[in-house]
Motif scaffolding. Structure first.
Motif, mmCIF file in Angstrom:
data_model
loop_
_atom_site.group_PDB
_atom_site.id
_atom_site.type_symbol
_atom_site.label_atom_id
_atom_site.label_comp_id
_atom_site.label_asym_id
_atom_site.label_seq_id
_atom_site.Cartn_x
_atom_site.Cartn_y
_atom_site.Cartn_z
ATOM 1 N N PRO A 183 0.785 -0.895 -0.331
ATOM 2 C CA PRO A 183 0.155 0.201 -0.157
ATOM 3 C C PRO A 183 1.178 1.624 0.118
ATOM 4 C CG PRO A 183 -1.155 -1.834 2.157
ATOM 5 C CD PRO A 183 0.306 -2.253 1.263
ATOM 6 N N VAL A 184 0.358 2.435 -0.959
ATOM 7 C CA VAL A 184 1.559 3.499 -1.494
ATOM 8 C C VAL A 184 0.405 4.479 -0.858
ATOM 9 C CG1 VAL A 184 2.467 4.768 -2.440
ATOM 10 C CG2 VAL A 184 3.027 2.306 -2.591
ATOM 11 N N ASN A 244 -9.576 -0.182 -5.390
ATOM 12 C CA ASN A 244 -9.823 -2.492 -5.373
ATOM 13 C C ASN A 244 -8.573 -2.795 -6.428
ATOM 14 O OD1 ASN A 244 -11.362 -3.886 -6.896
ATOM 15 N ND2 ASN A 244 -11.822 -3.344 -8.249
ATOM 16 N N CYS A 245 -7.730 -3.123 -5.214
ATOM 17 C CA CYS A 245 -6.158 -2.970 -5.496
ATOM 18 C C CYS A 245 -5.595 -4.945 -4.359
ATOM 19 C CB CYS A 245 -5.005 -2.810 -5.297
ATOM 20 S SG CYS A 245 -5.479 -0.830 -5.215
ATOM 21 N N GLN A 246 -5.361 -5.695 -5.600
ATOM 22 C CA GLN A 246 -5.743 -7.098 -4.562
ATOM 23 C C GLN A 246 -4.582 -7.402 -2.805
ATOM 24 O OE1 GLN A 246 -1.969 -9.314 -6.166
ATOM 25 N NE2 GLN A 246 -2.979 -11.243 -6.433
ATOM 26 N N SER A 247 -4.982 -7.552 -2.436
ATOM 27 C CA SER A 247 -4.197 -8.005 -1.334
ATOM 28 C C SER A 247 -4.359 -6.520 -0.973
ATOM 29 C CB SER A 247 -3.214 -8.793 -1.625
ATOM 30 O OG SER A 247 -3.189 -9.474 -1.835
ATOM 31 N N GLU A 248 -5.383 -5.552 -0.367
ATOM 32 C CA GLU A 248 -5.862 -4.207 0.395
ATOM 33 C C GLU A 248 -4.054 -3.844 -0.082
ATOM 34 O OE1 GLU A 248 -6.890 -4.385 4.442
ATOM 35 O OE2 GLU A 248 -8.815 -5.684 3.581
ATOM 36 N N GLY A 249 -3.542 -3.737 -1.396
ATOM 37 C CA GLY A 249 -2.586 -2.784 -2.239
ATOM 38 C C GLY A 249 -3.304 -1.317 -2.232
ATOM 39 N N ASP A 250 -3.861 -1.012 -1.300
ATOM 40 C CA ASP A 250 -3.878 0.706 -2.032
ATOM 41 C C ASP A 250 -3.326 1.281 -1.645
ATOM 42 O OD1 ASP A 250 -6.859 -0.503 -1.610
ATOM 43 O OD2 ASP A 250 -7.250 0.748 0.479
ATOM 44 N N VAL A 251 -3.136 2.411 -3.426
ATOM 45 C CA VAL A 251 -2.346 3.454 -3.642
ATOM 46 C C VAL A 251 -3.338 4.917 -3.709
ATOM 47 C CG1 VAL A 251 -1.420 4.582 -5.470
ATOM 48 C CG2 VAL A 251 -1.362 2.211 -5.307
#
Length: 300
Positions: A183-184, A244-251
């Protein structure tokens, strides 16, 4: 050195001098030896800390030409850590691209130079021997060169760093290969004269891509799909969110139309502007926003 490079060195040197003049006392730095080189860091321990209680930790990297005490003043993460109960570690850089240049971080992993990724590994291992750190809540943030270093850690220590919050310097290194979506949350101004929003012919050698290109790298790696959510948070700042990113990798990206090379919400806004680093968006508190994002993103 190019004209742009000379201006960068001058601006950061003036800024660093202005900040250190305000520091009443510089705490003793902790240190370890990594590959024969002494490496140092500043540590903040919240007064509520109880040994045996897993506690979050935030790495807060200073910008090029700066130092841990100045970063502490710029970000004010330590004040927030006292309220929210987490450790803050502010490492000290020891890398010089060329003789006579300002100190920074070895983000490009140049050989025969200090290994900053290894330094962070060993620093965290050392801290873990003395304090109870929550292994699922180790985060990294930083300003400018420190933002680039946090971006590097998201690539190389993705099994350790839960999320990152680069300010005025998000990168997606060409050799980035994280083992998981990271996440970033990041902030950048279109009027940044140091780390240009869009890559230019006179951009410094380390600044090989614009901000949107760097973000595209994270959006792709984190497998974010669909259009981002756009929200105007002020007259000049737009919040761009990919959730809507894999494994809650929000940007999440706070894009400012008029901010310069600054830390949003910093108490040093006037000092930054006086030395030519540009306007600071005081209506968005980057430090608080980063921590709120971190709290929602433990290591998966």
């Amino acid at each position: 050195m190019s004209k742009t490079r000379v201006s960068l060195v001058l601006l950061i040197s003036i800024f660093s001098s202005a900040i250190i003049a305000q520091v009443k006392s510089v705490e003793q730095l902790e240190s370890i030896t990594v590959n024969g080189v002494e490496r140092q860091w500043r540590i903040f321990i919240p007064s509520s800390y109880i040994k045996g209680k897993p506690t979050p930790l935030v790495l807060d990297f200073h910008g090029s030409g700066s130092a841990p005490d100045r970063q502490a003043m710029l970000s004010e993460f330590e004040q927030l850590a006292e309220l929210e109960d987490f450790f803050v570690i502010s490492p000290a850089a020891k890398y010089y691209r060329k003789k006579g240049e300002i100190v920074t971080w070895n983000v490009d992993l140049h050989e025969k130079c200090v290994d900053d990724v290894l330094f962070v590994r060993e620093l965290l291992a050392t801290i873990g021997q003395h304090y109870t750190i929550d292994p699922t809540r180790i985060y990294s943030t930083g300003f400018s060169g420190g933002a680039r270093m946090s971006s590097r850690l998201a690539c190389d220590l993705s099994n350790v760093i839960a999320a990152v919050g680069p300010v005025a310097g998000v990168r997606y290194p060409e050799d980035c290969n994280p083992s998981r979506p990271v996440p970033v949350i990041t902030f950048h101004g279109k009027a940044d004269k140091i780390n240009h929003y869009k890559h230019q012919a006179d951009s410094t050698a380390y600044w090989r891509m614009g901000v949107e290109e760097a973000l595209s790298g994270w959006i792709s790696t984190n497998q974010c799909t669909g259009s981002p959510a756009l929200e105007a948070v002020s007259d000049s700042v737009i919040r761009v969110s990919y959730q809507n990113c894999q494994s809650e990798g929000d940007v999440v990206f706070y894009r400012s139309d008029d901010a310069g090379h600054t830390w949003p919400g910093s108490q040093l806004a006037d000092d930054l502007e006086k030395v030519g680093l540009g306007k600071t968006n005081t209506e968005i508190p980057a430090t608080k926003l980063i921590w709120e994002f971190f709290k929602m993103h433990p290591l998966q």
